[in-house]
Design an enzyme around this catalytic site. Structure first.
Site, short mmCIF file in Angstrom:
data_model
loop_
_atom_site.label_atom_id
_atom_site.label_comp_id
_atom_site.label_asym_id
_atom_site.label_seq_id
_atom_site.Cartn_x
_atom_site.Cartn_y
_atom_site.Cartn_z
N THR A 16 0.83 -1.21 0.00
CA THR A 16 0.00 0.00 0.00
C THR A 16 0.86 1.26 0.00
O THR A 16 0.66 2.18 -0.79
CB THR A 16 -0.90 -0.01 1.26
N LYS A 49 9.66 1.58 11.65
CA LYS A 49 9.95 1.97 13.05
C LYS A 49 10.36 0.79 13.91
O LYS A 49 11.18 0.92 14.80
CB LYS A 49 8.75 2.68 13.66
N GLU A 55 11.73 9.71 8.04
CA GLU A 55 10.64 10.61 8.43
C GLU A 55 9.31 9.87 8.57
O GLU A 55 8.48 10.21 9.42
CB GLU A 55 10.50 11.72 7.37
N GLY A 105 3.46 9.35 10.42
CA GLY A 105 3.03 9.44 9.02
C GLY A 105 3.46 10.74 8.37
O GLY A 105 4.65 11.02 8.21
N GLY A 151 -11.13 -0.05 8.29
CA GLY A 151 -9.76 -0.24 7.81
C GLY A 151 -8.72 0.50 8.62
O GLY A 151 -7.56 0.62 8.22
N GLU A 162 -5.99 -3.34 12.13
CA GLU A 162 -5.68 -4.59 11.43
C GLU A 162 -6.64 -5.68 11.93
O GLU A 162 -7.23 -5.55 13.01
CB GLU A 162 -4.26 -5.06 11.80
N ASP A 190 3.19 -0.59 19.07
CA ASP A 190 3.53 0.31 17.96
C ASP A 190 3.98 1.68 18.50
O ASP A 190 4.97 2.25 18.03
CB ASP A 190 2.29 0.46 17.05
N LYS A 205 7.75 3.64 18.18
CA LYS A 205 7.90 5.04 17.74
C LYS A 205 8.54 5.88 18.84
O LYS A 205 9.34 6.77 18.57
CB LYS A 205 6.53 5.59 17.34
N GLY A 219 -1.63 5.83 6.54
CA GLY A 219 -2.29 5.93 5.23
C GLY A 219 -1.26 6.21 4.15
O GLY A 219 -0.21 6.80 4.41
#
Ligand code: HSE
Length: 429
Positions: free
Chosen positions: A13, A105, A129, A134, A187, A190, A201, A205, A302
């Site tokens: 994606t 990450k 970055e 994002g 969406g 997950e 997650d 980060k 995204g």
């Protein structure tokens, strides 16, 4: 016209999003930067699935070597994710003299030190970055914009999935399970949401942000991490009555000579800038000695927002490539704190919710135990009994030490008048 050739590994994606942007905005970027960005090769193990973008068959390959060892390629963009084989691919790309851009990450949190050391020793750049927030340019801000600052505090809402779930629970008065289901249907979460809702997650980060903000390389396993699965709708509602919102915060905070690093659900005042960051949005709040307070806000995931960050790295490296300057040290982290503070020693205020039998003397026993462990109560309210004999008792405490709170709650939860594990949420801001 200066040309820069790009080899992309991972055509999912995000990879497709990056290709789409580089194609659609080729002339726009050329005019703005003076560099023509060309996708020379795209590697993925699956070349059958139809992508959102059409590319010539000639540039597609299943062979990673065709990217790593192509002498024409200047920048390798790794968007396959995961630790292995991504780690070896990035290290080999650097050894082959390629600059690298990655959004990975988890990998940077685990092996960033090794990757950056190798890049520095070879005078090569690693752009990352897209690894945090994002489309929010927080990495470049910490590396460059705020370079003169001593960073004192970073609060991050850096997991969109968890933020969506907590916002949904709060605004639509639904429980955790229903909010998660809505996130999955849209969406945002997950099928297996564990990494997001467990705080993992955010931990990855935070590890990247801590390296940039404080120069401390801390693997995620050494960061205290608590997710949002135990937060009930009633806690969100009680917190609101008290003037707070509950957010999953990633926190890096200077504390004397050391730094606190932790991820957990947190009560923050409704007057705090982060309190209104809702839905899948991300935000990072930073305090530095020169900048004072700063807030970054935007889409944390995204294809479009992430491509914006990946392309910004590609452009930054491309400009550097053509400036004639040698990248002696692209990524330099200055450790300016001592150790990471032990979680047991951290002091915060707490929100606590007891589930207690409604009978004389229970509150006295609870407050007695808290007092014995040096925990001072700031406010207490017993929610009205309806039919059940078990009632929620909600307390806010003054600052207390983590270790003391854990010991007190262990003792309190062993009382026969306490019917469920007590909920505790730390307070910040
Ligand atoms: N799964 C992440 C989130 C996005 O929910 O924010 C990718 O980092």
């Amino acid at each position: 016209m200066k040309k820069v050739k790009i080899g992309l590994i991972g055509f999912g994606t995000i990879g497709s999003g990056v290709v789409r942007v580089l194609r659609a905005k080729r002339a726009y970027l050329r005019d703005k930067t003076g560099v023509d960005l060309i996708i020379s090769r795209i590697c993925d193990k699956d070349l059958k699935t139809k992508r959102q973008v059409k590319v010539s068959r000639n540039i597609l390959t299943k062979s990673i070597s065709k990217v790593l060892y192509d002498p024409e390629i200047d920048i390798v963009v790794e968007l396959m994710g995961g630790i292995r084989p991504a780690r070896d691919i990035i290290l080999e790309a650097l050894r082959s003299g390629k600059h690298v851009v990655t959004a990975n990450k988890a990998l940077l949190a685990e092996s960033g030190g090794k990757i950056f050391d190798l890049a520095n020793s070879l005078g090569l750049c690693v752009g990352f970055e897209a690894s945090v927030g994002g489309g929010v340019p927080i990495i470049r801000a910490l590396k460059e914009g705020f370079v003169a600052n001593k960073i004192d505090l970073i609060y991050g809402i850096i997991n969109g999935t968890s933020n969506f779930i907590l916002s949904k629970m709060a605004d639509d008065a639904c429980d955790f399970k229903s909010a998660l289901k809505i996130a999955q249907d849209r969406g945002y979460a997950e099928k297996d949401p564990y990494l997001d809702i467990s705080g993992g997650d955010s931990g990855h980060k935070l590890s990247v942000l801590a390296l940039l903000g404080f120069g401390v390389p801390v693997p995620p396993k050494d960061i205290y991490t608590e997710g949002i699965t135990d937060i009930e709708l009633s806690d969100i509602q009680y917190a609101r009555e008290l003037g707070y919102e509950i957010k999953l915060l990633a926190i890096a905070k200077r504390a004397g000579q050391s730094v606190e690093l932790r991820v957990h659900p947190t009560l923050i005042s409704r007057n705090h800038l982060l309190a209104n960051v809702k839905g899948v949005y991300n935000a990072v709040f930073i305090k530095g000695d020169l900048i004072g307070e700063n807030l970054f806000f935007g889409e944390g995931a995204g294809a479009a927002a992430t491509s914006s960050a990946v392309v910004s790295d590609i452009v930054a490296i491309s400009k550097c490539l053509h400036s004639g300057a040698k990248n002696e040290k692209c990524i330099c982290f200055k450790k300016d704190v001592g150790d990471v503070k032990k979680m047991d020693d951290i002091r915060t205020r707490f929100y606590i919710r007891f589930s207690a039998i409604d009978k004389p003397g229970v509150l006295a026993r609870i407050s007695g135990i808290l007092g014995k462990h040096d925990i001072s109560i700031a406010s207490v309210s017993q929610k009205e009994r309806k039919t059940a004999k078990v009632v929620p008792i909600v307390m806010m405490t003054h600052e207390a030490r983590e270790r003391d709170m854990a010991r007190a709650l262990k003792e309190i939860d062993a009382l026969t008048s306490i019917k469920k594990k007590t909920v505790k949420v730390r307070v910040e801001g």
